[in-house]
Design a protein around this motif. Structure first.
Motif, PDB file in Angstrom:
ATOM      1  N   ASN A 192       0.822  -1.202   0.000  1.00 53.27           N
ATOM      2  CA  ASN A 192       0.000   0.000   0.000  1.00 53.27           C
ATOM      3  C   ASN A 192       0.860   1.257   0.000  1.00 53.27           C
ATOM      4  O   ASN A 192       0.460   2.283  -0.542  1.00 53.27           O
ATOM      5  N   ASN A 193       2.025   1.146   0.604  1.00 52.31           N
ATOM      6  CA  ASN A 193       2.942   2.284   0.646  1.00 52.31           C
ATOM      7  C   ASN A 193       4.155   1.987  -0.231  1.00 52.31           C
ATOM      8  O   ASN A 193       4.873   1.017   0.014  1.00 52.31           O
ATOM      9  N   TYR A 194       4.349   2.799  -1.215  1.00 44.58           N
ATOM     10  CA  TYR A 194       5.469   2.578  -2.120  1.00 44.58           C
ATOM     11  C   TYR A 194       5.768   3.856  -2.888  1.00 44.58           C
ATOM     12  O   TYR A 194       5.035   4.854  -2.771  1.00 44.58           O
ATOM     13  N   TYR A 195       6.844   3.814  -3.638  1.00 46.23           N
ATOM     14  CA  TYR A 195       7.264   4.948  -4.455  1.00 46.23           C
ATOM     15  C   TYR A 195       7.440   4.463  -5.888  1.00 46.23           C
ATOM     16  O   TYR A 195       7.799   3.312  -6.122  1.00 46.23           O
ATOM     17  N   LEU A 196       7.209   5.358  -6.806  1.00 39.41           N
ATOM     18  CA  LEU A 196       7.407   5.074  -8.222  1.00 39.41           C
ATOM     19  C   LEU A 196       8.358   6.101  -8.806  1.00 39.41           C
ATOM     20  O   LEU A 196       8.348   7.266  -8.397  1.00 39.41           O
ATOM     21  N   PHE A 197       9.175   5.649  -9.750  1.00 35.49           N
ATOM     22  CA  PHE A 197      10.214   6.499 -10.310  1.00 35.49           C
ATOM     23  C   PHE A 197      10.281   6.328 -11.830  1.00 35.49           C
ATOM     24  O   PHE A 197       9.978   5.258 -12.367  1.00 35.49           O
ATOM     25  N   TRP A 198      10.683   7.387 -12.492  1.00 38.25           N
ATOM     26  CA  TRP A 198      11.132   7.293 -13.874  1.00 38.25           C
ATOM     27  C   TRP A 198      12.599   7.707 -13.908  1.00 38.25           C
ATOM     28  O   TRP A 198      12.951   8.783 -13.430  1.00 38.25           O
ATOM     29  N   GLN A 228       7.204   9.715  -7.581  1.00 40.48           N
ATOM     30  CA  GLN A 228       5.827   9.849  -7.098  1.00 40.48           C
ATOM     31  C   GLN A 228       5.647   8.996  -5.850  1.00 40.48           C
ATOM     32  O   GLN A 228       5.981   7.806  -5.858  1.00 40.48           O
ATOM     33  N   GLU A 229       5.153   9.611  -4.781  1.00 37.53           N
ATOM     34  CA  GLU A 229       4.809   8.845  -3.582  1.00 37.53           C
ATOM     35  C   GLU A 229       3.393   8.308  -3.727  1.00 37.53           C
ATOM     36  O   GLU A 229       2.477   9.074  -4.079  1.00 37.53           O
ATOM     37  N   ALA A 230       3.182   7.045  -3.441  1.00 39.65           N
ATOM     38  CA  ALA A 230       1.878   6.423  -3.671  1.00 39.65           C
ATOM     39  C   ALA A 230       0.778   7.026  -2.811  1.00 39.65           C
ATOM     40  O   ALA A 230      -0.401   7.000  -3.183  1.00 39.65           O
ATOM     41  N   TYR A 231       1.131   7.591  -1.660  1.00 37.32           N
ATOM     42  CA  TYR A 231       0.113   8.147  -0.778  1.00 37.32           C
ATOM     43  C   TYR A 231      -0.342   9.532  -1.216  1.00 37.32           C
ATOM     44  O   TYR A 231      -1.303  10.077  -0.690  1.00 37.32           O
ATOM     45  N   LYS A 232       0.350  10.104  -2.192  1.00 34.43           N
ATOM     46  CA  LYS A 232      -0.034  11.424  -2.698  1.00 34.43           C
ATOM     47  C   LYS A 232      -0.934  11.270  -3.916  1.00 34.43           C
ATOM     48  O   LYS A 232      -0.595  10.571  -4.864  1.00 34.43           O
ATOM     49  N   GLN A 233      -2.057  11.927  -3.885  1.00 30.90           N
ATOM     50  CA  GLN A 233      -2.977  11.853  -5.019  1.00 30.90           C
ATOM     51  C   GLN A 233      -2.552  12.785  -6.146  1.00 30.90           C
ATOM     52  O   GLN A 233      -2.824  12.529  -7.315  1.00 30.90           O
ATOM     53  N   GLN A 234      -1.858  13.860  -5.769  1.00 29.94           N
ATOM     54  CA  GLN A 234      -1.454  14.833  -6.781  1.00 29.94           C
ATOM     55  C   GLN A 234      -0.322  14.266  -7.622  1.00 29.94           C
ATOM     56  O   GLN A 234       0.653  13.721  -7.092  1.00 29.94           O
ATOM     57  N   ASN A 235      -0.457  14.411  -8.932  1.00 31.63           N
ATOM     58  CA  ASN A 235       0.575  13.932  -9.838  1.00 31.63           C
ATOM     59  C   ASN A 235       1.822  14.798  -9.749  1.00 31.63           C
ATOM     60  O   ASN A 235       1.737  16.026  -9.730  1.00 31.63           O
ATOM     61  N   ALA A 236       2.991  14.135  -9.737  1.00 31.23           N
ATOM     62  CA  ALA A 236       4.259  14.858  -9.666  1.00 31.23           C
ATOM     63  C   ALA A 236       4.562  15.549 -10.994  1.00 31.23           C
ATOM     64  O   ALA A 236       4.200  15.058 -12.075  1.00 31.23           O
ATOM     65  N   VAL A 268       3.714  13.149 -14.527  1.00 30.98           N
ATOM     66  CA  VAL A 268       3.225  11.776 -14.511  1.00 30.98           C
ATOM     67  C   VAL A 268       1.703  11.773 -14.389  1.00 30.98           C
ATOM     68  O   VAL A 268       1.097  12.725 -13.918  1.00 30.98           O
ATOM     69  N   ASN A 269       1.125  10.663 -14.848  1.00 34.08           N
ATOM     70  CA  ASN A 269      -0.285  10.392 -14.620  1.00 34.08           C
ATOM     71  C   ASN A 269      -0.337   9.120 -13.780  1.00 34.08           C
ATOM     72  O   ASN A 269      -0.135   8.010 -14.295  1.00 34.08           O
ATOM     73  N   PHE A 270      -0.539   9.291 -12.480  1.00 37.99           N
ATOM     74  CA  PHE A 270      -0.517   8.181 -11.531  1.00 37.99           C
ATOM     75  C   PHE A 270      -1.941   7.765 -11.235  1.00 37.99           C
ATOM     76  O   PHE A 270      -2.728   8.553 -10.695  1.00 37.99           O
ATOM     77  N   GLN A 271      -2.275   6.542 -11.595  1.00 36.72           N
ATOM     78  CA  GLN A 271      -3.593   5.982 -11.348  1.00 36.72           C
ATOM     79  C   GLN A 271      -3.403   4.783 -10.413  1.00 36.72           C
ATOM     80  O   GLN A 271      -3.119   3.662 -10.871  1.00 36.72           O
ATOM     81  N   LYS A 272      -3.556   5.021  -9.098  1.00 32.19           N
ATOM     82  CA  LYS A 272      -3.217   3.983  -8.124  1.00 32.19           C
ATOM     83  C   LYS A 272      -4.100   2.748  -8.264  1.00 32.19           C
ATOM     84  O   LYS A 272      -3.622   1.619  -8.190  1.00 32.19           O
ATOM     85  N   ALA A 273      -5.385   2.959  -8.437  1.00 31.72           N
ATOM     86  CA  ALA A 273      -6.301   1.817  -8.539  1.00 31.72           C
ATOM     87  C   ALA A 273      -5.978   0.963  -9.762  1.00 31.72           C
ATOM     88  O   ALA A 273      -6.059  -0.271  -9.714  1.00 31.72           O
ATOM     89  N   ALA A 274      -5.607   1.610 -10.829  1.00 27.90           N
ATOM     90  CA  ALA A 274      -5.271   0.894 -12.068  1.00 27.90           C
ATOM     91  C   ALA A 274      -3.825   0.433 -12.078  1.00 27.90           C
ATOM     92  O   ALA A 274      -3.413  -0.287 -12.994  1.00 27.90           O
TER      93      ALA A 274
END
Lengths: 115, 112
Positions: free
Chosen positions: B30-36, B51-59, B66-72
Motif C-alpha cells: 500500500n505504501n510505495y514509491y514510483l520512479f522514472w 511519485q509517492e503512492a500516498y499522494k494523489q497529486q501527480n508529480a 506523470v499520470n498516476f492511477q493507483k487503482a489501475a
C-alpha cells in the motif's frame, strides 16, 4: 561533492577467470546497492548494503557472486569463475538510509564482457 | 513480488511535440514509491521524476509530468516540448523497501 564512481569502466575477461568490480559511493550515503543490466533489459537487483552489513543478498544469482563493503565506503563485487552469461553492465547506486524513499544515485557502471 | 511492465519497447517523437510513456505495475503493497529514470548512451541513470503512492497529486518536474492511477496501477510519464537531449532509454521503477524493481525500458528517440 563527486557522484558515485565505478571502476573499471569496461572489463573484458576470459571464461573461468575471477573479476572484481569497484564502487565508490557518495560520501555520507550509508546505503549501497548493486544491480545488473543485461543487454536490452532493465536493472536486476543483486545486493543491498546498509553500512558494511548486507541484510539482503537475495538477488545474487549464484554462489560465484559475492560482495563486501568497507565501513560506509567502497564496495567490491566479485564474480568467480566467470561465465559468458555474466556479461552485462554492473551498476552501483547509493542513497541515504531510507532507501527507496530517497533517490538512489547511480554510477556509470562497469561493462563486463566474458569471452 | 512486484513486477513492472513497460509495453512500449521503442517510441519516436518530433522535437517540440509531446510524448507519453506507459508503465504498469503489480503489487500488494500500500505504501510505495514510483520512479522514472533516464539512461542516455553514457549509461548514467538519472532520476527524472518521483511519485509517492500516498499522494494523489501527480508529480511534475518542468517538462516532465506523470499520470498516476493507483487503482489501475498505472504510472505514465509525459514529456512536453520534447528536446533532442531527451533521447535515451527510460525506465519505470517501483520501490517499497530498499531495492528498486525496474521495467525493461522504453527507448525514446527525439527527431528534429
Amino acid at each position: 561533492g563527486a557522484g558515485v564512481s565505478q571502476s573499471p569502466s569496461n572489463k573484458v575477461t576470459e571464461k573461468g577467470k575471477d573479476v572484481e568490480l569497484r564502487c565508490d559511493p557518495i560520501s555520507g550515503h550509508t546505503a549501497l546497492y548493486w544491480y545488473r543490466q543485461r543487454l536490452g533489459q532493465g536493472l536486476e537487483f543483486l545486493i543491498y548494503f546498509q553500512g558494511n552489513s548486507a541484510p539482503d543478498k537475495s538477488g545474487l544469482p549464484s554462489d560465484r557472486f559475492s560482495a563486501e563493503r568497507t565501513g560506509e565506503s567502497v564496495s567490491t563485487l566479485t564474480i568467480q569463475r566467470t561465465q559468458q552469461e555474466d556479461s552485462a553492465v554492473y551498476l552501483c547506486a547509493s542513497s541515504f538510509p531510507r532507501a527507496s524513499y530517497n533517490e538512489q544515485f547511480f554510477g556509470p557502471g562497469t561493462r563486463l564482457t566474458v569471452l | 513480488a512486484q513486477t513492472v511492465t513497460q509495453s512500449q519497447p521503442e517510441m519516436s517523437v518530433q522535437e517540440a511535440e509531446t510524448v507519453t510513456l506507459s508503465c504498469t505495475y503489480d503489487t500488494s503493497e500500500n505504501n510505495y514509491y514510483l520512479f522514472w529514470y533516464k539512461q542516455p548512451p553514457s549509461r548514467q541513470m538519472i532520476l527524472v521524476i518521483r511519485q509517492e503512492a500516498y499522494k494523489q497529486q501527480n508529480a511534475t518536474e518542468n517538462r516532465f509530468s506523470v499520470n498516476f492511477q493507483k487503482a489501475a496501477k498505472s504510472f505514465s510519464l509525459k514529456i512536453s516540448d520534447s528536446q533532442l537531449g531527451d533521447t535515451a532509454m527510460y525506465f519505470c521503477a517501483f520501490g517499497a523497501g530498499y531495492a528498486l524493481n525496474f521495467g525493461k525500458g522504453t527507448s525514446l528517440l527525439v527527431t528534429p
